[in-house]
Design an enzyme around this catalytic site. Structure first.
Site, PDB file in Angstrom:
ATOM      1  N   TYR A  74      -7.340 -49.926 -13.446  1.00  0.00           N
ATOM      2  CA  TYR A  74      -8.626 -50.764 -13.770  1.00  0.00           C
ATOM      3  C   TYR A  74      -9.851 -49.654 -13.717  1.00  0.00           C
ATOM      4  O   TYR A  74     -10.011 -49.047 -12.684  1.00  0.00           O
ATOM      5  CB  TYR A  74      -8.849 -51.857 -13.165  1.00  0.00           C
ATOM      6  CG  TYR A  74      -8.566 -53.132 -14.045  1.00  0.00           C
ATOM      7  CD1 TYR A  74      -9.246 -53.183 -15.173  1.00  0.00           C
ATOM      8  CD2 TYR A  74      -7.493 -54.025 -13.956  1.00  0.00           C
ATOM      9  CE1 TYR A  74      -9.021 -54.479 -16.084  1.00  0.00           C
ATOM     10  CE2 TYR A  74      -7.112 -54.942 -14.637  1.00  0.00           C
ATOM     11  CZ  TYR A  74      -7.864 -55.100 -15.791  1.00  0.00           C
ATOM     12  OH  TYR A  74      -7.776 -56.298 -16.701  1.00  0.00           O
ATOM     13  N   GLU A  96     -13.251 -50.476 -15.627  1.00  0.00           N
ATOM     14  CA  GLU A  96     -14.372 -51.219 -16.423  1.00  0.00           C
ATOM     15  C   GLU A  96     -15.589 -50.418 -16.099  1.00  0.00           C
ATOM     16  O   GLU A  96     -15.822 -50.052 -15.040  1.00  0.00           O
ATOM     17  CB  GLU A  96     -14.520 -52.734 -15.855  1.00  0.00           C
ATOM     18  CG  GLU A  96     -13.298 -53.540 -16.503  1.00  0.00           C
ATOM     19  CD  GLU A  96     -13.405 -55.032 -15.811  1.00  0.00           C
ATOM     20  OE1 GLU A  96     -14.329 -55.382 -15.296  1.00  0.00           O
ATOM     21  OE2 GLU A  96     -12.514 -55.967 -16.534  1.00  0.00           O
ATOM     22  N   ASP A 156     -16.209 -45.843 -41.726  1.00  0.00           N
ATOM     23  CA  ASP A 156     -14.964 -46.102 -41.269  1.00  0.00           C
ATOM     24  C   ASP A 156     -13.886 -44.962 -41.653  1.00  0.00           C
ATOM     25  O   ASP A 156     -13.244 -45.259 -42.671  1.00  0.00           O
ATOM     26  CB  ASP A 156     -14.497 -47.665 -41.618  1.00  0.00           C
ATOM     27  CG  ASP A 156     -13.188 -47.896 -41.146  1.00  0.00           C
ATOM     28  OD1 ASP A 156     -12.724 -47.042 -40.124  1.00  0.00           O
ATOM     29  OD2 ASP A 156     -12.737 -49.097 -40.976  1.00  0.00           O
ATOM     30  N   THR A 200      -9.666 -44.406 -36.221  1.00  0.00           N
ATOM     31  CA  THR A 200      -8.421 -44.806 -35.137  1.00  0.00           C
ATOM     32  C   THR A 200      -8.032 -43.432 -34.722  1.00  0.00           C
ATOM     33  O   THR A 200      -8.419 -42.194 -35.452  1.00  0.00           O
ATOM     34  CB  THR A 200      -7.559 -45.536 -36.032  1.00  0.00           C
ATOM     35  OG1 THR A 200      -7.082 -44.423 -37.090  1.00  0.00           O
ATOM     36  CG2 THR A 200      -7.646 -46.806 -36.690  1.00  0.00           C
ATOM     37  N   LYS A 229      -3.767 -42.330 -36.661  1.00  0.00           N
ATOM     38  CA  LYS A 229      -3.527 -42.079 -38.104  1.00  0.00           C
ATOM     39  C   LYS A 229      -3.345 -40.568 -38.245  1.00  0.00           C
ATOM     40  O   LYS A 229      -2.415 -39.994 -37.694  1.00  0.00           O
ATOM     41  CB  LYS A 229      -4.281 -42.738 -39.010  1.00  0.00           C
ATOM     42  CG  LYS A 229      -4.194 -44.488 -38.678  1.00  0.00           C
ATOM     43  CD  LYS A 229      -4.999 -45.230 -39.692  1.00  0.00           C
ATOM     44  CE  LYS A 229      -4.830 -46.830 -39.248  1.00  0.00           C
ATOM     45  NZ  LYS A 229      -5.715 -47.442 -40.151  1.00  0.00           N
ATOM     46  N   ARG A 261      -2.299 -44.802 -30.314  1.00  0.00           N
ATOM     47  CA  ARG A 261      -2.922 -46.286 -30.950  1.00  0.00           C
ATOM     48  C   ARG A 261      -4.368 -46.414 -30.287  1.00  0.00           C
ATOM     49  O   ARG A 261      -4.455 -46.625 -29.141  1.00  0.00           O
ATOM     50  CB  ARG A 261      -2.331 -47.382 -30.966  1.00  0.00           C
ATOM     51  CG  ARG A 261      -1.037 -47.130 -31.540  1.00  0.00           C
ATOM     52  CD  ARG A 261      -0.230 -48.724 -31.766  1.00  0.00           C
ATOM     53  NE  ARG A 261      -0.565 -48.818 -33.186  1.00  0.00           N
ATOM     54  CZ  ARG A 261      -0.181 -48.378 -34.192  1.00  0.00           C
ATOM     55  NH1 ARG A 261       0.923 -47.695 -34.207  1.00  0.00           N
ATOM     56  NH2 ARG A 261      -0.670 -48.932 -35.417  1.00  0.00           N
TER      57      ARG A 261
HETATM   58  C1  LIG Z   1      -6.234 -48.827 -39.908  1.00  0.00           C
HETATM   59  C2  LIG Z   1      -7.636 -49.164 -39.932  1.00  0.00           C
HETATM   60  C3  LIG Z   1      -8.294 -49.825 -39.409  1.00  0.00           C
HETATM   61  C4  LIG Z   1      -7.908 -50.843 -38.171  1.00  0.00           C
HETATM   62  O1  LIG Z   1      -7.240 -50.289 -37.170  1.00  0.00           O
HETATM   63  P1  LIG Z   1      -6.302 -51.241 -36.379  1.00  0.00           P
HETATM   64  O2  LIG Z   1      -5.719 -50.154 -35.265  1.00  0.00           O
HETATM   65  O3  LIG Z   1      -4.881 -51.604 -36.933  1.00  0.00           O
HETATM   66  O4  LIG Z   1      -6.858 -52.243 -35.673  1.00  0.00           O
HETATM   67  C5  LIG Z   1      -9.874 -50.229 -39.576  1.00  0.00           C
HETATM   68  N1  LIG Z   1     -10.443 -49.764 -40.582  1.00  0.00           N
HETATM   69  C6  LIG Z   1      -9.708 -48.935 -41.475  1.00  0.00           C
HETATM   70  C7  LIG Z   1     -10.277 -48.409 -42.632  1.00  0.00           C
HETATM   71  C8  LIG Z   1      -8.291 -48.785 -41.426  1.00  0.00           C
HETATM   72  O5  LIG Z   1      -7.586 -48.073 -42.190  1.00  0.00           O
END
Ligand SMILES: *Cc1c(COP(=O)(O)O)cnc(C)c1O
Length: 418
Positions: free
Chosen positions: A55, A57, A201, A228, A231, A237
């Site tokens: 933990y 925090e 994003d 993220t 990807k 993740r």
């Molecule tokens: C994949 C994605 C997310 C969310 O990611 P998670 O890990 O699935 O919650 C947010 N914004 C965009 C543009 C994405 O492609």
């Protein structure tokens, strides 16, 4: 790691056999879902490590629990590497995934009811960009910009008019299903005109920004970039929020204690490992290969008469209009390709007349295939298999034969970590 596997096999054969099944599935077929990738064996090691026991925090140097010598060390390393790779002033590596990452930005910088100008969902925006079914869509006032139906470009004249009319507090770009890079300078100019915060994003293409093969929004004066880590970046993740220093206190408070409790330190160790790799020359080459593979695949498909949304790609992904190209919806196309061990996902297209579970297209991308070492010539072969399969939905024997060909082709490309 191997001793862990032997233990699991013995103590929980049900879970172990599912693990082996998933490993086989990931190995025998071609992964074309553009948001998926194969992470590094070193990251798998960190994920399955004792950091999951801890933990932590708070933030390095300011924790609510003792025993933080090593967790502080990895979180500091991860933050520094993120700042360097993305050329920015501040990084928060604690978001548990992409959705809480975006939620934290809204929570930190906006008040309920504030207006956000974001991409229309059917034109490429993500659920977390204010889909009516998400609580973010209920809490904030999302208004939309769209892409041009002919060339697929963002219509900045229209976007500016909408911004001047609604005076959004934030202008959000970035996408989950749009195959082009973004004109950040135009977004920034309009945001400055109306006094809006700029956010990208970059969840899908964060790795391609890190590899310096796509534009970096910070070079255009953007305030916030989220991505993220799992990807195109190839990490575990998770989510990373990058921002200018002036936003750092509000962002950090929003992540913890605003939205989350203890960070997942095993994931943060994995993010640090992936960011070290992202700074290396090999990762730049990897990014270029992802783009070259996508271009080749797009060219092969369009030259055979397949209709792509916006006519092609500048990034790692493309959206195929399967209704127009093959007279089948995206659900049928996804299932057909699944039957030959090619994994894709059904996808709505701009202003799709069809419902989301039977949309008009599919979305494909090259990061995972590129990780396995596939190159341009392999994309040519892949395009051929896809077209043959989608043009012959009723020929079961042909599908069986194609599946066999694809699986023996894949055996030449090892999956990292399996
Ligand atoms: C994949 C994605 C997310 C969310 O990611 P998670 O890990 O699935 O919650 C947010 N914004 C965009 C543009 C994405 O492609």
């Amino acid at each position: 790691m191997n001793s862990y596997r032997a233990l699991l096999k013995k103590s929980d054969p049900d879970i172990f056999s599912a693990l082996e099944g998933e490993e086989r599935r990931q190995r025998v077929g071609i992964e074309l879902i553009p948001s998926e990738n194969y992470t590094y064996p070193e990251v798998l090691c960190a994920l399955g490590s004792v950091f999951t026991n801890k933990y932590s925090e708070g933030y390095p140097g300011k924790r609510y629990y003792g025993g933080q010598e090593f967790t502080d060390k990895i979180e500091n390393i991860a933050r520094e590497r993120a700042k360097e790779v993305f050329r920015c002033e501040h990084a928060n590596v604690q978001p548990l995934s992409g959705s809480p990452m975006n939620q934290a930005v809204y929570l930190g910088l906006l008040e309920p009811g504030d207006t956000i100008l974001a991409m229309d969902l059917s034109h490429g925006g993500h659920l977390t960009h204010g889909a009516p079914v998400s609580f973010m869509g209920k809490l904030f006032n999302f208004i939309r910009y769209k892409t041009d139906p002919v060339d697929g470009n963002i219509d900045f004249d229209e976007l500016r008019k909408t911004a001047l009319k609604h005076k959004p507090k934030m202008i959000l770009c970035g996408y989950t299903s749009y195959p082009r890079d973004l004109d950040y300078a135009s977004f920034k100019r309009i945001a400055d005109e109306v006094g809006a915060i700029t956010m990208t994003d970059a969840s899908h293409y964060g790795g391609l920004v890190a590899a310096d093969v796509m534009l970096n929004p910070f070079d255009f004066g953007f305030d916030i970039v989220t991505t993220t880590s799992h990807k195109s970046l190839r990490g575990p993740r998770g989510g990373i929020i990058l921002c200018k220093k002036e936003f750092a206190p509000k962002i950090d408070k929003a992540v913890f204690p605003g939205l989350q409790g203890g960070p997942h330190m095993n994931t943060i160790a994995g993010i640090a490992i992936a960011l070290k790799k992202a700074a290396e020359l090999d990762f730049h080459k990897y990014g270029l290969q992802i783009l070259n593979n996508a271009k080749t695949l797009a060219t092969e498909l369009t030259e055979s008469g397949v209709s792509l949304v916006t006519g092609g790609t500048d990034n790692h992904m493309m959206v195929i209009d399967t209704e127009k190209s093959f007279g089948i919806n995206g659900k049928v196309a996804e299932e057909l390709l699944d039957s030959v061990s090619i994994t894709t996902n059904k996808q709505i297209i701009p202003d799709d007349p069809n419902p989301p579970l039977k949309p008009s297209g599919i979305r494909i991308g090259t990061p995972a295939a590129t990780t396995r070492g596939m190159k341009e010539k392999d994309m040519v072969q892949l395009a051929g298999w896809m077209i043959k399969t989608l043009k012959n939905p009723d020929k079961l024997e042909l599908a069986r034969h194609t599946k066999h060909e694809i699986e023996s082709f894949c055996s030449k490309f090892p999956v990292p970590g399996i």
